[in-house]
Design an enzyme around this catalytic site. Sequence first.
Site, PDB file in Angstrom:
ATOM      1  N   LYS A 181       1.066  -1.460  -0.197  1.00 21.73           N
ATOM      2  CA  LYS A 181       0.075   0.282   0.317  1.00 21.73           C
ATOM      3  C   LYS A 181       0.957   1.321   0.011  1.00 21.73           C
ATOM      4  O   LYS A 181       0.312   2.312  -0.051  1.00 21.73           O
ATOM      5  CB  LYS A 181      -0.858   0.200   1.535  1.00 21.73           C
ATOM      6  CG  LYS A 181      -2.150  -0.813   1.308  1.00 21.73           C
ATOM      7  CD  LYS A 181      -2.904  -1.122   0.040  1.00 21.73           C
ATOM      8  CE  LYS A 181      -4.039  -1.813   0.185  1.00 21.73           C
ATOM      9  NZ  LYS A 181      -4.935  -0.986  -1.390  1.00 21.73           N
TER      10      LYS A 181
HETATM   11  N1  PMP Z   1      -3.795  -7.952   1.648  1.00 19.72           N
HETATM   12  C1  PMP Z   1      -3.306  -6.316   2.263  1.00 19.72           C
HETATM   13  C2  PMP Z   1      -2.880  -7.189   3.703  1.00 19.72           C
HETATM   14  C3  PMP Z   1      -3.661  -5.608   1.880  1.00 19.72           C
HETATM   15  O1  PMP Z   1      -3.415  -4.750   3.122  1.00 19.72           O
HETATM   16  C4  PMP Z   1      -4.410  -4.831   0.614  1.00 19.72           C
HETATM   17  C5  PMP Z   1      -5.029  -3.864   1.179  1.00 19.72           C
HETATM   18  N2  PMP Z   1      -6.059  -2.784   1.320  1.00 19.72           N
HETATM   19  C6  PMP Z   1      -4.986  -6.531  -0.026  1.00 19.72           C
HETATM   20  C7  PMP Z   1      -4.469  -7.368   0.587  1.00 19.72           C
HETATM   21  C8  PMP Z   1      -5.653  -6.100  -1.261  1.00 19.72           C
HETATM   22  O2  PMP Z   1      -4.840  -5.371  -2.373  1.00 19.72           O
HETATM   23  P1  PMP Z   1      -6.325  -4.234  -3.320  1.00 19.72           P
HETATM   24  O3  PMP Z   1      -6.679  -3.118  -2.251  1.00 19.72           O
HETATM   25  O4  PMP Z   1      -5.005  -3.634  -3.792  1.00 19.72           O
HETATM   26  O5  PMP Z   1      -7.025  -4.783  -4.351  1.00 19.72           O
END
Ligand code: PMP
Length: 473
Positions: A44
Site C-alpha cells: 500500500k
Molecule cells: N492484502 C493486504 C494485507 C492489504 O493491505 C491489501 C490492501 N487493502 C490487500 C491485500 C488487497 O489489495 P488491493 O486493495 O490492492 O486489492
Amino acid sequence: MDVHESLLELIGDTPLVRLRTPGDDHSARLYAKLEYLSVGGSVKDRIALRMIEDAERRGLLKPGGTVVEASSGNTGVGLALVAAAKGYRAVIVIPDKTSAEKAATLRALGAEVVVRPGMLPIDHPDQVVNTATRLAAEIPGGWMAAQYDNPANPEAHYATTGPEIWQQTEGRITHLVCCVGTGGTISGTGRYLKEVSGGGVRVIGADPDSSVYSGGDGRPYFVEAAGRWRHPETPEDCWPASFHQEVVDEILPVTDRESIMTIRRTARESGLLVGGSAGTALAAARRVAAGLGPDDLVVAVLPDSGKQYLSKYFDDGWLLRLGFLDGDPATVRVADALTDGERARPLPYLHRHRTVGEALAELRAREAAGAEPVLPAGPAPVGPSRRPTAPELVGAVRLVELDEAVAAGRVGPDQSLDEQLGAPLPQFGGGESAEQALATLRSAPDATAVVLHDGHAVGLVTEEQLRAALGRP
Ligand code: PMP
C-alpha cells in the site's frame, strides 16, 4: 554515494523470489513478489504516495492539510508515512478487527487513529468509510484519500508494480495471482501486464471463500484486508471503482483455514514470514501452478509481512479459541460434547430483527425440549444452512429476562428483539479443553456457550453437556 535523499524513494521496487514447496510436483516456476520489503512494510505504500502526489497536483491537498482515510491498516500506514515525510497531519479510521500491531504502527507514525465497529451495514453513519468521509469534510484542509474509488490507486500499480514484474521476469511471466481488496493491485498490475504481453498474461484473483468477489455470500472471514464481505443488512452492495473486473480472468476462493495454514507452513518450511492475505494468494498460486508446465511462470503478489499478525495467525491460542486448531486428541475437547445430530444441524440462533413474541415462542419450545432457554442473536442469515461467523453473534436472548421485560411492560410481543439483546454468549473453539471450558463457564453468568469451528459457530454447549463429555456426574 549510494544513498537516498528521501524515504519516499524506498517505496516499491520489491524483489521476486522463487518459492519451492516440498511436495509440489509441478514444473511451473512460482515467484513471490515481496511487498513487505517496501519501506512502509506493504504493497500500500505505492498507492499512498501516488494518491497524495495526485491530490497535491490537483490542489486538493495543500501545505498544512490533513490526510484522512478509512483503512484496515496498511493504506493507513502508507499514508501516515508519506504524510509524516511531507509534513501533513493524518487521521485514519480503522475497523475494530484490525490487528493491534497495525493500529500501534499508525500511532507510532503520528497518525490519529479512530476505531469504529467493523460489523456495521454500509449505510450506517458510524461505518468506517462514512466516518472518514464525515471527518474529511469537518476538518479544515481535510482531504480523503478514498482508496476504493480513487483512480490513482490502480494507476500506482499500472505505473510501478506491473513494469517491475515484467522487467524482473524479462517478459516471461504467464500468470499473475493477487488478492482483491480495493482491487487496485490486480487492476493496475494486471492491466499493464496484459497490455505489454499482448494479452499473454492470465490474471487470477485470490479471494477469501465467502467474499462476494468469488461468488460467496459475503459473510465475514478472518483474513484481513482482502476480499469483500457484506453485512446482511447492507441493502445493495456497490463494488469499488478501483476494481476493474474486465482485467481479471478468474477468481479462486480460498478458505481462512487454507490461507492461515499456508503462511504457517511457508514460514516454517521456507523462512518466509508473510500475512494472511499473502497466504490466500499463495494457496491460489499453488493451485494455478499445479496445472502448468515448465514454460509457465507464476507471480504471486504477497501484500505484507507476517509480523503484523503474530498475535493472530501465528498465535496458537488465537487459532484454538476460534476453532482453527483441533486441539490435543488425548484430552476431552469442547467439540466432543456436541452430539452428531448437533454437529449436522446449523446452529440455532435468533435473528435480531424478529419480534419478541417469536423469540419467546422459540425459547419456550427449547425449554420444553429440555434445552437451555437461551439463544445467541445475530443478523438474518443469507442461506438456510448458513453458520454465522463468530463476530456476527452480537448478543444473546434469555427466556427469563425476556419474560421479565414483557411482564414489566418494557416491551411488547410485536416489537423487535433488537433492543432486548443481552451480552453475547461465551465462545469456545471446538479444539479447546473441555475441562478448561467448564471452569470458565462456571464463573460465567450463563451456562451456555457457542462452539466454533474455523471461525464459524457450529453449536451450543451447556455446562451439563461438558460435564457429561468429561464423564462427571
Ligand atoms: N492484502 C493486504 C494485507 C492489504 O493491505 C491489501 C490492501 N487493502 C490487500 C491485500 C488487497 O489489495 P488491493 O486493495 O490492492 O486489492
